[in-house]
Design an enzyme around this catalytic site. Structure first.
Site, mmCIF file in Angstrom:
data_model
loop_
_atom_site.group_PDB
_atom_site.id
_atom_site.type_symbol
_atom_site.label_atom_id
_atom_site.label_comp_id
_atom_site.label_asym_id
_atom_site.label_seq_id
_atom_site.Cartn_x
_atom_site.Cartn_y
_atom_site.Cartn_z
ATOM 1 N N SER A 144 -9.533 2.257 3.028
ATOM 2 C CA SER A 144 -8.747 2.807 2.206
ATOM 3 C C SER A 144 -8.165 1.592 1.276
ATOM 4 C CB SER A 144 -8.389 4.150 2.783
ATOM 5 O OG SER A 144 -6.787 2.883 3.732
ATOM 6 N N LYS A 192 0.632 -0.907 0.589
ATOM 7 C CA LYS A 192 -0.456 0.445 0.126
ATOM 8 C C LYS A 192 0.873 1.085 -0.120
ATOM 9 C CE LYS A 192 -3.669 2.464 2.689
ATOM 10 N NZ LYS A 192 -5.051 1.631 4.122
ATOM 11 N N SER A 195 -9.554 -0.341 7.249
ATOM 12 C CA SER A 195 -8.916 -0.338 5.585
ATOM 13 C C SER A 195 -8.373 -1.364 5.487
ATOM 14 C CB SER A 195 -8.357 0.605 5.513
ATOM 15 O OG SER A 195 -8.916 1.594 5.204
HETATM 16 N N1 GLN Z 1 -12.484 4.260 6.577
HETATM 17 C C1 GLN Z 1 -12.365 4.297 7.560
HETATM 18 C C2 GLN Z 1 -11.530 5.757 7.519
HETATM 19 O O1 GLN Z 1 -12.444 6.614 6.840
HETATM 20 C C3 GLN Z 1 -11.203 3.782 7.782
HETATM 21 C C4 GLN Z 1 -10.032 4.021 7.185
HETATM 22 C C5 GLN Z 1 -8.814 3.070 7.699
HETATM 23 O O2 GLN Z 1 -9.036 1.941 7.994
HETATM 24 N N2 GLN Z 1 -7.529 3.798 7.128
HETATM 25 O O3 GLN Z 1 -11.422 5.837 8.604
#
Ligand code: GLN
Length: 491
Positions: free
Chosen positions: A153, A78, A177
């Site tokens: 994400s 990532k 994410s």
């Molecule tokens: N969807 C969550 C957010 O937008 C989690 C994102 C993540 O785990 N990086 O904060």
């Protein structure tokens, strides 16, 4: 069968026996990328040249008999983890040209085994999002249906694993994410216990919640990758000094004595899609058949998890992202003459909409006069949520929930409605707020053919139990073996 479609452990075996070379596998993966990347968009940066060199190096090692579990295996990372000399954008314009001068600890650990780095995967900007639509570098498509999001994400990593554009990948999980895109794409994703894997060299989003973890084609691969990346690191002050574990060993054995709790609040409010609910209850029956027992447990503060998370995460983000001011890192606006204007312009031009929204919310929640009402209150509720889990784990060894309330949604469906987007994280944020480990494994398909994920959660540092139950489930089901048919197009 093409080499790219095998799992990590299968390829490891073939490499050990000398049936294939890392070069063969790497070329196969890049052939696949050429065919499908144009319609998936999983990567921000591809590292083909370097990858082929790494494959040669790995083959030399293998010929000398020096083979570790990841030697010669193509892995995707990532784009919020630093690899020395490789652009690390975090999905943001502000880091568009940032090239880190060092390796993050997970990368260092991987490199000790000579894997092949395929490239850096797409993500929501600064990992803020649930759909991989909020990247400066464009959207990533779900391999099961191009019109849908891959989750986020870490949607780039999830899609890349799912579409066989790499053999395994790393993601990061602050509120879901890793697990949530894993569920949307029908792969395995694990968020380790907070402190299990070093965060050094991971671009910080919300430091009390962030964890790096594996995203893989099956549970065994997940165990293998976790064994390599976990362990104490003096460069991360929250890293926990515990003994190295060989998670692959934990997979063996039956699950007869294991007691699994189902949180009743999760199923009461009717927010779960029918097909998800059905798949979860089928999974429960399967686990029962394998000897696990079930109890109903209560997590009374569940309804506050999203609100708590969406105060704490932006608060920490607003502080972490203060460093992007055009002076120390990345993009600098050339439009302003004076220093203060340069700061403002740089941040206005460099950050996307969702990141700005979080910085404003977070700064507000931390500001004098509002701190007690928002940040402090959220921290207190976080403790209550953690206590709920402590009580629940007195009655059971694991918890079982859906990973996502409904299968992957359509591109464009929620991006202009942040609250709807945030609600997609309802089942994943509690593991981050409490620091416990959680895994998502494929457990079914909707009638449109979209994957559904089952989430298992364990007490702190009990990843072995998670993996064991997930593995037993996987061995008796075939959801993880199904692959999407991707319209091929030369890119
Ligand atoms: N969807 C969550 C957010 O937008 C989690 C994102 C993540 O785990 N990086 O904060």
């Amino acid at each position: 069968m093409e080499l790219y479609s095998y799992t990590l452990h299968e390829l490891q075996e073939m490499l050990r026996k000398g049936e294939v070379t890392s070069k063969d596998i790497t070329m196969s993966v890049f052939k696949r990328i050429k065919e499908v990347e144009g319609c998936i968009g999983a990567f921000i940066t591809l590292m083909k040249e370097r990858a082929l060199e790494q494959a040669d190096m790995a083959d030399i090692r293998i010929r000398k008999g020096e083979i570790d579990s990841l030697t010669g295996i193509p892995i995707a990372i990532k784009d919020n983890m630093c690899i020395q000399g490789v652009r690390t954008t975090c999905g943001s314009k502000i880091l568009e040209n940032y090239v880190p001068p060092y390796d993050g600890t997970v990368i260092k650990r991987l490199k000790e085994q000579s894997p092949v780095f395929v490239g850096k995967t797409n993500m929501d900007e600064f990992a803020m999002g649930s759909s991989t639509e909020a990247s400066y570098f464009g959207i990533t498509h779900n391999p099961w249906d191009r019109e849908r999001v891959p989750g986020g994400s870490s949607g780039g990593s999830a899609s890349a694993v799912c579409a066989d554009e790499c053999i395994a990948a790393l993601g990061s999980d602050t509120g879901g994410s890793i697990r949530q895109p894993a569920a949307c794409c029908g792969i395995v994703g694990l968020k380790p216990t907070y402190g299990r894997v070093s965060r050094f060299g991971l671009v910080a989003f919300a430091s009390s919640l962030d964890q790096i973890g594996p995203m893989t084609k099956d549970v065994k691969d997940c165990a293998i990758l976790l064994s390599v990346i976990s362990g104490y690191d003096s460069l991360d002050s929250t890293s926990v000094n515990s003994k190295a574990v060989d998670y692959e060993r934990a997979l063996k054995g039956d699950i007869k004595d294991i007691k699994i709790g189902i949180p009743k609040e999760y199923f009461e409010k009717g927010g779960i899609d029918r097909c998800v609910e059905r798949s979860i209850f089928n999974a429960k029956s399967e686990l029962e058949r394998l000897g696990a027992t079930f109890v109903e447990v209560s997590l009374p503060h569940s309804e506050f998890a999203i609100a708590t998370y969406y105060l704490i995460a932006p608060a920490e983000a607003s502080s972490n992202l203060a460093r992007y001011d055009g002076v120390k890192y990345g993009y600098r606006s050339s439009k302003a003459k004076k220093l203060k204007g340069m700061y403002t312009r740089t941040r206005s031009e460099g950050f996307g909409q969702e990141v700005k929204r979080r910085i404003m919310l977070g700064t507000y929640a931390l500001s004098a006069g509002y701190y007690d009402a928002y940040y402090k209150k959220a921290s207190q509720v976080r403790t209550l949520i953690k206590r709920d889990f402590d009580y629940a784990f007195r009655e059971c060894d694991l918890l079982l929930t859906p990973t996502i309330p409904n299968p992957a949604f359509k591109i464009g469906e929620k991006i202009d409605d942040p609250l709807q987007m945030y609600l997609f994280d309802v089942f994943t944020v509690p593991a981050n707020l409490t620091g416990i480990p959680a895994i998502s494994v494929p457990c079914g398909f909707s009638k449109e053919g979209l994957p559904i994920g089952l989430q298992l959660l364990a007490r702190h540092f009990e990843e072995e139990m998670l993996l064991k139950v997930a593995y037993a489930f996987e061995q008796h089901t075939s959801f993880h073996l199904k692959k999407p048919i991707i319209k091929k197009e030369e890119s």
